[in-house]
Design a protein around this motif. Structure first.
Motif, short mmCIF file in Angstrom:
data_model
loop_
_atom_site.label_atom_id
_atom_site.label_comp_id
_atom_site.label_asym_id
_atom_site.label_seq_id
_atom_site.Cartn_x
_atom_site.Cartn_y
_atom_site.Cartn_z
N LEU A 75 -1.46 3.46 -2.45
CA LEU A 75 -2.86 3.06 -2.62
C LEU A 75 -3.75 3.75 -1.58
O LEU A 75 -3.33 4.01 -0.44
N GLN A 76 -4.99 4.01 -1.98
CA GLN A 76 -5.94 4.63 -1.07
C GLN A 76 -6.32 3.68 0.07
O GLN A 76 -6.54 4.11 1.20
N GLN A 77 -6.43 2.40 -0.23
CA GLN A 77 -6.87 1.42 0.75
C GLN A 77 -5.88 0.26 0.83
O GLN A 77 -5.08 0.04 -0.09
N LEU A 78 -5.93 -0.50 1.92
CA LEU A 78 -5.10 -1.69 2.06
C LEU A 78 -5.53 -2.72 1.02
O LEU A 78 -6.71 -3.08 0.95
N PRO A 79 -4.62 -3.22 0.19
CA PRO A 79 -4.99 -4.12 -0.91
C PRO A 79 -5.23 -5.56 -0.44
O PRO A 79 -4.47 -6.48 -0.77
N THR A 80 -6.28 -5.77 0.31
CA THR A 80 -6.61 -7.12 0.78
C THR A 80 -7.22 -7.95 -0.34
O THR A 80 -7.27 -9.17 -0.24
N GLN A 125 0.84 -1.21 0.00
CA GLN A 125 0.00 0.00 0.00
C GLN A 125 0.87 1.25 0.00
O GLN A 125 0.60 2.21 -0.73
N GLN A 153 -9.28 -3.76 -4.39
CA GLN A 153 -8.64 -2.45 -4.18
C GLN A 153 -7.53 -2.21 -5.21
O GLN A 153 -7.21 -1.07 -5.53
N THR A 160 -7.52 0.96 -7.70
CA THR A 160 -6.29 1.44 -8.34
C THR A 160 -5.89 0.41 -9.39
O THR A 160 -5.76 -0.78 -9.09
N GLN A 178 -12.65 3.59 -6.20
CA GLN A 178 -11.74 3.18 -5.13
C GLN A 178 -10.70 2.17 -5.64
O GLN A 178 -9.81 1.78 -4.91
#
Length: 612
Positions: free
Chosen positions: A388-393, A383, A462, A499, A497
């Motif tokens: 990245l805007q959010q955690l790439p889970t 991230q 994400q 990427t 949201q």
């Protein structure tokens, strides 16, 4: 340094051979290079257009240049390698493996001991190696102990101490593993003869050791000392058995070094086989990271210099797959076309291939063995690295696949919390695209995937990775933008949201939509390891899908429909000429050379009739 600034100093640059060092404004060493003609070589950096962004960056950072003139090209070559190894400038080839290696030492002392060490001390002792494996060194020492009778104690066996009777023989003497020099039961000359045989054994010259043992056996047999003769006979059998298990190519070949190289983007893998008296006695594969526009020949020459220095090679012949510049007097460069030398080169190439694949498998295994907390740390790092805007889970990755320019398919893999979610893997037969068009295929499958997720109200990833360069990334973004709609910016839109990034196939560079410059993560970073694993997974998923479809006969090309032309011939033609269209453009003689006159006639007649 600008072109104008360089022009002001160009005439002062030496014209002799030597090395040049580029420094930045903070006096940090950026790059070390060698040259036959320093002025010509350095001037080339400021007069030609580079395709590599890194080379442009290097030239822009140069603040001042230093030179060292040497007597010959060989001296420049050696000095360059020494400086690179010592200072590791950020724009030079980077040797990934720089650990210390084990040696076997014959200690300089009365009745010298032989043991394993990592420290090479300049005290007059004799060192053999280095060796690439501690385990192998210990196995070799055990083998030596069984065949060469040397002491293992740490006693100070000076002549004075022995004459005074300070020591008594230990259990090793009674077991037959030592001749008892501590009590004067073995002379220094006899002990030194054992050391000579040890040196022959370590150099891979087993034949000399065997001949020595045969002479000893004969002497004891003539003296009717049959028990001692039997001991030597067993040692001879042990050595002959050991020799038969060695990778012997040709005992007449002598001592040669064999090198091969495999490149994967900016990473190069170089394998080294050391051959002594026809037997492979040493093997090592190293990893090098290219920093500028180094050719394979330049990287290989650099790797050869590093490996031959590290392993103190004395071989006068070097076997390589292609021509390189390696200015070492008395050394012959061989590019084999056949025979035993070609077999050795092919063996080296097999080893470098295996090393690369084994490294990939180990990285994947290492990732799978991470704890939940460790996986979270990798995702947090990803991230941060990709902003990245959010955690790439939830990560998804797309790739196109085709066979020799035919039969396009696409694949998608899904990773949840850093692990493969195979139930979410998808395969796509391209429906709306005619022929091979990677961009249009990517547009189609990305649209189909996320249109369906939106319609079914399922969670979106994400991070989406498009395996390909800017073209594939732009194609994917067409679908994302179409799905987002043109009704203005809506921050609540879940598609906004996401990427989306492109991963260049060769350089492992990461592109963002609309950006001209890429991001390049550190080669050994955990973020890039995860991205590599996802990329490899989508490659395998797509290739497996493609192979299964072909084996089931789902794909039929025009060639396979020709009576008298089987699958093997069709595949051979496609592999050589890439498409049916190109096959139609070939001359009759071109086709005859590949498939023979009879099948060429069948193909030509078919195309003539179908054109009517």
């Amino acid at each position: 340094m600008t072109q104008q600034e360089f022009s002001a100093i160009a005439s002062t640059i030496p014209v002799q051979p030597g090395i040049y060092k580029y420094y930045d404004a903070a006096n940090e060493l950026l790059y070390v290079g060698k040259a036959k003609h320093l002025r010509k070589r350095v001037s080339s950096y400021f007069s030609k257009t580079f395709t590599s962004y890194k080379t442009h960056e290097l030239v822009n950072r140069i603040h001042h240049i230093e030179f060292t003139i040497v007597n010959s090209e060989q001296d420049a070559f050696l000095l360059e390698n020494t400086l690179i190894k010592e200072f590791q400038p950020k724009f030079n080839i980077n040797l990934k493996d720089d650990k210390s290696y084990p040696f076997i030492v014959i200690k300089k002392e009365p009745f010298p001991r032989v043991f394993f060490t990592r420290r090479k001390i300049n005290d007059g002792s004799k060192y053999f190696g280095p060796y690439t494996s501690v385990v192998k060194v210990k196995e070799l020492l055990d083998f030596i102990k069984q065949n060469i009778l040397l002491r293992t104690c740490k006693l100070n066996l000076t002549e004075n101490n022995i004459n005074k009777g300070k020591f008594k023989v230990c259990l090793e003497y009674h077991l037959g593993n030592c001749k008892g020099p501590c009590e004067g039961l073995q002379t220094a000359d006899d002990y030194n003869e054992e050391l000579n045989q040890l040196a022959n054994l370590l150099k891979g010259n087993l034949s000399s050791v065997i001949q020595h043992f045969k002479k000893e056996m004969k002497v004891h047999a003539e003296k009717m000392e049959f028990e001692k003769a039997l001991i030597y006979q067993k040692r001879i059998e042990h050595l002959q058995n050991y020799q038969s298990k060695s990778a012997v190519v040709n005992t007449k070949m002598g001592t040669v070094d064999v090198f091969s190289i495999m490149e994967d983007g900016n990473i190069a893998y170089i394998n080294y086989l050391a051959v002594s008296n026809g037997a492979i006695v040493q093997t090592k594969t190293i990893i090098l990271e290219k920093k500028l526009e180094e050719t394979a020949a330049e990287v290989l020459a650099f790797g050869i210099a590093q490996l031959r220095t590290t392993f103190a090679s004395e071989a006068k012949e070097i076997i390589v797959p292609f021509k390189i510049e390696y200015p070492e007097p008395g050394t012959e460069i061989t590019i084999p076309k056949g025979g035993d030398r070609k077999k050795l080169l092919e063996l080296s190439e097999k080893n470098v291939n295996f090393f690369k694949e084994d490294l990939r498998r180990n990285k994947m295994l290492h990732l799978e063995e991470k704890t939940t907390d460790e996986k979270l740390q990798v995702l947090l790092l990803l991230q941060k690295d990709l902003q990245l805007q959010q955690l790439p889970t939830h990560i998804e990755c797309f790739d196109n696949s085709n066979f020799q320019g035919s039969y396009p398919v696409s694949a998608m893999v899904c990773f949840i919390n850093g692990q493969p979610a195979k139930a979410e893997y998808r395969r796509f037969k391209v429906k709306t695209v005619t022929g091979i068009n990677d961009f249009a295929s990517m547009t189609e499958v990305v649209y189909r995937r996320y249109k369906r997720l939106i319609d079914e109200n399922k969670p979106l990833p994400q991070l989406v990775i498009i395996d390909g360069g800017k073209g594939q990334l732009s194609a994917a973004m067409q679908s994302i933008n179409t799905l987002r709609g043109q009704d203005g910016y809506d921050p609540s839109d879940p598609l906004r949201q996401i990427t989306v990034v492109g991963l260049a196939k060769n350089e492992e560079e990461i592109f963002y939509p609309g950006d001209t410059q890429s991001i390049k993560l550190p080669w050994d970073s955990e973020s890039l390891k995860l991205i590599r694993r996802i990329r490899d997974e989508v490659h395998n998923h797509g290739i497996t899908f493609h192979r299964n479809l072909r084996s089931k006969g789902t794909f039929k090309n025009e060639l396979e429909q020709i009576k008298g032309i089987g699958n093997a011939t069709a595949d051979l033609l496609l592999k050589e000429f890439k498409s049916v269209k190109n096959i139609k453009l070939q001359t009759e003689e071109d086709l005859v050379k590949l498939v023979g006159r009879a099948k060429t006639k069948i193909v030509i007649d078919y195309f003539k009739n179908s054109a009517l």
